[in-house]
Design a protein around this motif. Structure first.
Motif, mmCIF file in Angstrom:
data_model
loop_
_atom_site.group_PDB
_atom_site.id
_atom_site.type_symbol
_atom_site.label_atom_id
_atom_site.label_comp_id
_atom_site.label_asym_id
_atom_site.label_seq_id
_atom_site.Cartn_x
_atom_site.Cartn_y
_atom_site.Cartn_z
ATOM 1 N N LYS A 48 0.844 -1.193 0.000
ATOM 2 C CA LYS A 48 0.000 0.000 0.000
ATOM 3 C C LYS A 48 0.883 1.248 0.000
ATOM 4 C CE LYS A 48 -3.727 -2.280 2.578
ATOM 5 N NZ LYS A 48 -4.544 -2.257 3.822
ATOM 6 N N ALA A 49 0.413 2.282 -0.665
ATOM 7 C CA ALA A 49 1.181 3.525 -0.755
ATOM 8 C C ALA A 49 1.148 4.268 0.567
ATOM 9 C CB ALA A 49 0.622 4.409 -1.868
ATOM 10 N N VAL A 50 2.293 4.788 0.967
ATOM 11 C CA VAL A 50 2.405 5.615 2.164
ATOM 12 C C VAL A 50 2.363 7.068 1.711
ATOM 13 C CG1 VAL A 50 3.818 6.239 4.144
ATOM 14 C CG2 VAL A 50 3.773 3.867 3.349
ATOM 15 N N THR A 51 1.334 7.780 2.095
ATOM 16 C CA THR A 51 1.168 9.165 1.665
ATOM 17 C C THR A 51 1.145 10.085 2.881
ATOM 18 O OG1 THR A 51 -1.236 8.921 1.683
ATOM 19 C CG2 THR A 51 -0.106 8.493 -0.406
ATOM 20 N N GLY A 52 1.175 11.376 2.595
ATOM 21 C CA GLY A 52 1.055 12.356 3.669
ATOM 22 C C GLY A 52 2.320 12.600 4.450
ATOM 23 N N VAL A 53 3.485 12.280 3.869
ATOM 24 C CA VAL A 53 4.753 12.550 4.554
ATOM 25 C C VAL A 53 5.038 14.037 4.460
ATOM 26 C CG1 VAL A 53 7.224 12.089 4.620
ATOM 27 C CG2 VAL A 53 5.629 10.248 4.040
ATOM 28 N N ASP A 54 5.176 14.692 5.596
ATOM 29 C CA ASP A 54 5.447 16.129 5.643
ATOM 30 C C ASP A 54 6.784 16.420 4.968
ATOM 31 O OD1 ASP A 54 5.879 18.770 6.246
ATOM 32 O OD2 ASP A 54 5.119 18.618 8.290
ATOM 33 N N ALA A 55 6.795 17.444 4.087
ATOM 34 C CA ALA A 55 8.018 17.778 3.356
ATOM 35 C C ALA A 55 9.162 18.142 4.295
ATOM 36 C CB ALA A 55 7.745 18.928 2.389
ATOM 37 N N THR A 56 8.831 18.738 5.448
ATOM 38 C CA THR A 56 9.886 19.131 6.399
ATOM 39 C C THR A 56 10.481 17.927 7.117
ATOM 40 O OG1 THR A 56 8.251 19.460 8.164
ATOM 41 C CG2 THR A 56 8.779 21.361 6.769
ATOM 42 N N LYS A 57 9.790 16.787 7.027
ATOM 43 C CA LYS A 57 10.273 15.574 7.693
ATOM 44 C C LYS A 57 10.694 14.508 6.687
ATOM 45 C CE LYS A 57 7.276 16.318 11.721
ATOM 46 N NZ LYS A 57 6.194 15.750 12.554
ATOM 47 N N ALA A 58 10.868 14.917 5.436
ATOM 48 C CA ALA A 58 11.173 13.954 4.378
ATOM 49 C C ALA A 58 12.491 13.232 4.628
ATOM 50 C CB ALA A 58 11.211 14.675 3.028
ATOM 51 N N ARG A 59 13.515 13.982 5.005
ATOM 52 C CA ARG A 59 14.827 13.360 5.229
ATOM 53 C C ARG A 59 14.774 12.388 6.415
ATOM 54 N NH1 ARG A 59 19.137 15.875 2.560
ATOM 55 N NH2 ARG A 59 18.556 17.771 1.426
ATOM 56 N N ARG A 60 14.046 12.777 7.450
ATOM 57 C CA ARG A 60 13.884 11.898 8.603
ATOM 58 C C ARG A 60 13.191 10.599 8.194
ATOM 59 N NH1 ARG A 60 14.990 11.563 14.364
ATOM 60 N NH2 ARG A 60 13.663 9.861 15.033
ATOM 61 N N TYR A 61 12.186 10.710 7.345
ATOM 62 C CA TYR A 61 11.455 9.530 6.870
ATOM 63 C C TYR A 61 12.394 8.594 6.109
ATOM 64 C CZ TYR A 61 8.236 6.769 3.994
ATOM 65 O OH TYR A 61 7.578 5.737 3.362
ATOM 66 N N LEU A 62 13.261 9.164 5.267
ATOM 67 C CA LEU A 62 14.182 8.348 4.471
ATOM 68 C C LEU A 62 15.214 7.650 5.355
ATOM 69 C CD1 LEU A 62 14.745 10.764 1.446
ATOM 70 C CD2 LEU A 62 13.328 8.711 1.505
ATOM 71 N N VAL A 63 15.700 8.368 6.367
ATOM 72 C CA VAL A 63 16.673 7.756 7.285
ATOM 73 C C VAL A 63 16.033 6.597 8.041
ATOM 74 C CG1 VAL A 63 18.073 8.144 9.336
ATOM 75 C CG2 VAL A 63 18.054 9.858 7.529
ATOM 76 N N GLU A 64 14.829 6.800 8.538
ATOM 77 C CA GLU A 64 14.137 5.738 9.266
ATOM 78 C C GLU A 64 13.835 4.556 8.349
ATOM 79 O OE1 GLU A 64 10.765 6.924 11.554
ATOM 80 O OE2 GLU A 64 11.758 8.694 12.391
ATOM 81 N N LEU A 65 13.512 4.844 7.094
ATOM 82 C CA LEU A 65 13.230 3.778 6.133
ATOM 83 C C LEU A 65 14.475 2.927 5.916
ATOM 84 C CD1 LEU A 65 10.741 2.989 4.447
ATOM 85 C CD2 LEU A 65 11.720 4.289 2.552
ATOM 86 N N CYS A 66 15.622 3.584 5.803
ATOM 87 C CA CYS A 66 16.885 2.862 5.626
ATOM 88 C C CYS A 66 17.164 1.958 6.821
ATOM 89 C CB CYS A 66 18.022 3.858 5.418
ATOM 90 S SG CYS A 66 19.664 3.123 5.302
ATOM 91 N N TRP A 67 17.003 2.499 8.024
ATOM 92 C CA TRP A 67 17.301 1.717 9.212
ATOM 93 C C TRP A 67 16.268 0.615 9.454
ATOM 94 C CZ3 TRP A 67 21.446 0.909 11.982
ATOM 95 C CH2 TRP A 67 22.511 1.796 11.815
#
Length: 285
Positions: free
Chosen positions: A29-48
């Motif tokens: 399922k698509a994950v939507t609604g990621v705040d642009a100001t938290k985009a980098r944080r989302y990517l780091v958490e996704l990696c970990w």
């Protein structure tokens, strides 16, 4: 051993990629609604999440593409995340091997047949040689480092050497004529003068420092022509100080030589005067 490594270095605490989000990603399922100001944080958490075995490497590309509209920016940001994680896992070989698997997976087409999220060129631009070698993106990190040093030396430290004896005087004479005409033109067309100077330097392969010296001389003879400031913008800013320094140094030497010549002449005049007085006294005696 892997669990001990992760316990000693758990990565980053998950505040965006929570259990619910991981469940959505695994279900496709698509994950939507990621705040642009938290985009980098989302990517780091996704990696970990991948490094903790909570997600499969093949889940990452669809999760990123679904969360962000600008895929190019997201890819660039995730390449930075890979670089950062490669530094953080240098002493954690088991975790680092998972990061290598993730990087390789993202350089392949995703499970939907889409274009790779990352490219070899992008990772080479961001990551260290050792990690690139582990990902099989380069044959040897040692050879890569040597090549990097050679290229850096050539780009930063190599100087263009001009054989002044083989230069065509015609180029400098045309440049002097163009600068003189521009200086006399008052508020002349600076854009046309810039094109002319560029053409002459390129066609006759003139030494940029000598050309800059001539521009400064022309500006000195026509100080009210503000267009010369635009001409100076053609040359590297660091060269301005160097050429001006040499000009001031030469002016100082010329002034010193002129002062010495005047002093020598005055001393010679004094000597001639003294000899003349002695001669007159001898005749009187």
């Amino acid at each position: 051993q892997s669990h001990r490594g992760m316990a000693s270095y758990p990565g980053i605490k998950a505040t965006l990629v929570t259990g619910d989000v991981i469940g959505k990603i695994k279900a496709g399922k698509a994950v939507t609604g990621v705040d642009a100001t938290k985009a980098r944080r989302y990517l780091v958490e996704l990696c970990w999440s991948v490094l903790r075995d909570e997600l499969d490497p093949s889940d990452v590309a669809p999760a990123i593409r679904g969360a962000f509209q600008d895929h190019e920016v997201a890819s660039s940001n995730f390449a930075d995340v890979i670089w950062l994680a490669s530094l953080e896992t240098e002493m954690l070989p088991d975790v680092r091997s998972k990061l290598v698997e993730l990087a390789k997976a993202l350089c392949d087409r995703d499970r939907g047949g889409g274009e790779p999220l990352l490219t070899r060129e992008l990772l080479i631009e961001r990551c260290e040689g050792e990690f690139l070698e582990e990902c099989s993106l380069i044959p040897s990190s040692v050879g890569w480092k040597k090549k990097e040093v050679r290229i850096n030396t050539r780009l930063v430290y190599t100087q263009n050497k001009f054989n002044l004896l083989r230069e065509e005087s015609e180029g400098y004479s045309k440049l002097i004529t163009a600068l003189a005409e521009f200086g006399r033109s008052g508020d002349g067309n600076a854009a046309a003068a810039i094109r002319s100077v560029q053409s002459l330097i390129g066609y006759f392969d003139l030494d940029p420092n000598r050309a800059l010296d001539l521009v400064l001389d022309a500006y000195e003879h026509a100080p009210t022509q503000d267009g010369f400031m635009e001409l100076l913008g053609l040359f590297r800013k660091g060269a301005h100080a160097q050429v001006l320094g040499f000009k001031f140094q030469n002016h100082a030497k010329a002034s010193e030589a002129a002062a010495n010549a005047v002093a020598n002449r005055a001393e010679a005049d004094d000597s001639d005067g003294e000899e003349g007085e002695e001669g007159e006294e001898g005749e009187e005696g």
